[in-house]
Each structure stands twice: as structure tokens, then as C-alpha cells.
Design a protein around this motif. Sequence first.
Motif, PDB file in Angstrom:
ATOM      1  N   ARG A   1      26.466  45.778  35.090  1.00 28.64           N
ATOM      2  CA  ARG A   1      27.408  44.685  35.334  1.00 28.64           C
ATOM      3  C   ARG A   1      28.432  44.544  34.205  1.00 28.64           C
ATOM      4  O   ARG A   1      29.510  43.974  34.420  1.00 28.64           O
ATOM      5  CB  ARG A   1      26.651  43.376  35.545  1.00 28.64           C
ATOM      6  N   LEU A   2      28.106  45.015  33.008  1.00 29.99           N
ATOM      7  CA  LEU A   2      29.079  45.005  31.914  1.00 29.99           C
ATOM      8  C   LEU A   2      30.336  45.773  32.298  1.00 29.99           C
ATOM      9  O   LEU A   2      31.440  45.434  31.865  1.00 29.99           O
ATOM     10  CB  LEU A   2      28.461  45.610  30.655  1.00 29.99           C
ATOM     11  N   LEU A   3      30.164  46.800  33.124  1.00 28.28           N
ATOM     12  CA  LEU A   3      31.290  47.620  33.580  1.00 28.28           C
ATOM     13  C   LEU A   3      31.835  47.153  34.921  1.00 28.28           C
ATOM     14  O   LEU A   3      33.039  46.941  35.076  1.00 28.28           O
ATOM     15  CB  LEU A   3      30.859  49.084  33.683  1.00 28.28           C
ATOM     16  N   THR A   4      30.960  46.976  35.893  1.00 23.46           N
ATOM     17  CA  THR A   4      31.424  46.716  37.261  1.00 23.46           C
ATOM     18  C   THR A   4      32.147  45.385  37.405  1.00 23.46           C
ATOM     19  O   THR A   4      33.035  45.247  38.259  1.00 23.46           O
ATOM     20  CB  THR A   4      30.242  46.762  38.244  1.00 23.46           C
ATOM     21  N   ALA A   5      31.791  44.413  36.573  1.00 26.68           N
ATOM     22  CA  ALA A   5      32.456  43.106  36.677  1.00 26.68           C
ATOM     23  C   ALA A   5      33.960  43.207  36.449  1.00 26.68           C
ATOM     24  O   ALA A   5      34.732  42.400  36.968  1.00 26.68           O
ATOM     25  CB  ALA A   5      31.841  42.129  35.676  1.00 26.68           C
ATOM     26  N   GLY A   6      34.376  44.218  35.678  1.00 27.20           N
ATOM     27  CA  GLY A   6      35.793  44.390  35.378  1.00 27.20           C
ATOM     28  C   GLY A   6      36.609  44.911  36.539  1.00 27.20           C
ATOM     29  O   GLY A   6      37.847  45.010  36.432  1.00 27.20           O
ATOM     30  N   PHE A   7      35.959  45.234  37.659  1.00 31.56           N
ATOM     31  CA  PHE A   7      36.676  45.741  38.829  1.00 31.56           C
ATOM     32  C   PHE A   7      36.581  44.795  40.024  1.00 31.56           C
ATOM     33  O   PHE A   7      36.998  45.154  41.124  1.00 31.56           O
ATOM     34  CB  PHE A   7      36.128  47.116  39.212  1.00 31.56           C
TER      35      PHE A   7
ATOM     36  N   ASN B   1      31.121  35.794  35.750  1.00 32.74           N
ATOM     37  CA  ASN B   1      32.363  36.360  35.223  1.00 32.74           C
ATOM     38  C   ASN B   1      32.740  37.628  35.976  1.00 32.74           C
ATOM     39  O   ASN B   1      31.882  38.464  36.287  1.00 32.74           O
ATOM     40  CB  ASN B   1      32.201  36.697  33.735  1.00 32.74           C
ATOM     41  N   ALA B   2      34.023  37.767  36.250  1.00 33.14           N
ATOM     42  CA  ALA B   2      34.545  38.963  36.901  1.00 33.14           C
ATOM     43  C   ALA B   2      36.048  39.021  36.669  1.00 33.14           C
ATOM     44  O   ALA B   2      36.685  38.008  36.395  1.00 33.14           O
ATOM     45  CB  ALA B   2      34.237  38.954  38.402  1.00 33.14           C
ATOM     46  N   GLY B   3      36.611  40.220  36.783  1.00 32.11           N
ATOM     47  CA  GLY B   3      38.053  40.380  36.654  1.00 32.11           C
ATOM     48  C   GLY B   3      38.436  41.396  35.603  1.00 32.11           C
ATOM     49  O   GLY B   3      37.658  41.703  34.695  1.00 32.11           O
ATOM     50  N   ALA B   4      39.663  41.900  35.712  1.00 35.58           N
ATOM     51  CA  ALA B   4      40.161  42.938  34.818  1.00 35.58           C
ATOM     52  C   ALA B   4      40.895  42.399  33.608  1.00 35.58           C
ATOM     53  O   ALA B   4      41.430  43.170  32.823  1.00 35.58           O
ATOM     54  CB  ALA B   4      41.102  43.866  35.599  1.00 35.58           C
ATOM     55  N   SER B   5      40.929  41.070  33.432  1.00 38.78           N
ATOM     56  CA  SER B   5      41.774  40.525  32.376  1.00 38.78           C
ATOM     57  C   SER B   5      41.287  40.854  30.975  1.00 38.78           C
ATOM     58  O   SER B   5      42.079  40.873  30.034  1.00 38.78           O
ATOM     59  CB  SER B   5      41.945  39.013  32.542  1.00 38.78           C
ATOM     60  N   GLY B   6      39.977  41.104  30.792  1.00 40.37           N
ATOM     61  CA  GLY B   6      39.514  41.547  29.478  1.00 40.37           C
ATOM     62  C   GLY B   6      40.156  42.878  29.105  1.00 40.37           C
ATOM     63  O   GLY B   6      40.641  43.064  27.982  1.00 40.37           O
TER      64      GLY B   6
END
Length: 294
Positions: A123-129, A185-190
Motif C-alpha cells: 500500500r505504500l506504493l499502490t496508494a499513490g495511484f 490516504n491516497a493520491g499522487a500528490s506526494g
Amino acid sequence: MTFRPPPSQSPSPPTQVCVRHPDRPTGLACSRCGRPACPDCLTPAAVGQHCVDCVRASGRQVSVARTIGAKTAWATYGLMAINIALFVIVAAQARSISEVRSSQVFVDGALWGPFMASGEYWRLLTAGFLHFSLIHVGINMFSLYILGRDVELTLGTVRFLGIYLTSLLGGSAMVMLLGDSLAINAGASGAIFGLMGATLIVVLKAKIPATGVYGIIGLNVVLSFTIPNISLWAHLGGLAFGAAAAAGIVYGPQLLPAKARNPRNATAVGFLTMGVLIVVALAIGIVKAQTLTF
């Protein structure tokens, strides 16, 4: 990785224009002569980037230098396509474009403390998509288009992807370490904040005025502090990790002994820096997850 992204989150366009293409705003400039130039007019060098005129003056061949940068921002467009495609799937499952948390894909990929505590570290990775709404994904993809092109065409596709991944994981790590473990938390803003940090480093290395970049970053940081339901730590973590990754690429080679300063070693230093940052981010997120109890 915002919970509810504000429209003002997307960065403002650069204030300078390319000396050869006055209709193209740009935040980049030739590291040799200092004149502003768009990505198409810049040729990446081992350190920094040179405009067409400086390349001709030095007698260097564009085709050789272009092995460092990229001719087309394919990775930027690819990341946009992945994010948009995933949102279409999530929205279809949830039967909504404004509230998608019922989607199974979203449930399986979003960053949430209880699931992380059970060992779902991907989830550390997938949340960013993944994104919460059409507005959320739209703002982030517009920001990615503006920032991603300049970074990718200047530093190259592989380096750009390295910075993007480092920033995304850095943002997730800071959410786990300092954020609310019960918040979704989710999204590409990080990752996008990481591209802001990388842009600042490139501009500083080129020794051109960075007032506009400072303003964009400052405004977005202030908004992250003041607007409710914004994942502040994802933004700050992505910004810090992205800037550190870019610094390793453009400043790191200067730490090498004079005899060892060549393009091959410079590339190695940049990738080593990103590798270390990725390991640190994963370690922070996983170790913190293992300490959570619910």
C-alpha cells in the motif's frame, strides 16, 4: 496523497518564457548562459542542461547529449494514463465519480494503518495511484503534466521515474510515521510535491532565479497546512524525498574526486542516492506499520 484535494493545489505555470519560443512558459534555463529555455531547446549535459546555441558553440552533438535526457516525456504520459485508467476502474466499481471508497480496487490499494499493520506493505506504493474523486485525479494529473515534462526532458526518463518513485514512497513513509494511522490516504500528490522539489534543485543548479518555484512550493505548503482533510505529511515527505533525489543527481557527482568525475560515475551517484532514499522510505513505513496496534 491527499484526502480531499483543493483546486488550488495544482502549481501555477512558470513566469518565464523560452528565448526561442516566446509562446512557451518554462521554469528551466541553460546552465551555461542562463537564458530561459523550454525542454525542447535544452540538451541535458552530465551536469545541468545547455541550450541549442551553447551546444553549437561548444561543438557538441545533440545526439550524444540526448542520451542523458529524453526527447519525449513518455513516462509522464504513461503515469498519467495509469492513474486515469485506475480511476476509471475504481469509479466504475463504485458507480460514482465523487465517492469511490466502496471500490474493491480502492480498498485493496489505499494506505490505511490497520491494513498496513496486518502486513499489506504494498500500500505504500499502490496508494499513490489511486484517487478519491474525479476532481482529485484531474488536479493531480494536470500538475503531473506541467511538472513531469520539464523534469523528465531535462534529467531523462529513468531518472524522472526514480525521482517519482522516491517521492511517492517518501510521502507514504511520512504519512505512516507522523500522520493519523486511522486516516485513509491516497493520491499522487506526494510524488507531485517531489517533482516540485526536483524542479527547485534543477533551477538552483542552473543558477537562474528561483523566486517563482519558491512561490509555488510555499503556496502549496501553506495550503497543505490550512485546508482540512489534506495529507500534510504526504506533501512534505514527497517534497523532501524528491528534492533529495534530485540533489543526488545534479550535485552528488561534485563529491567525487576530480579524476572520477565522468558521466558513468555521475549516473551511478544519482541512482545510488535514489536507491538509498527508497530503502529508507520503505524501512520507515514498514517498521512503523509493525508497531501499530488496533
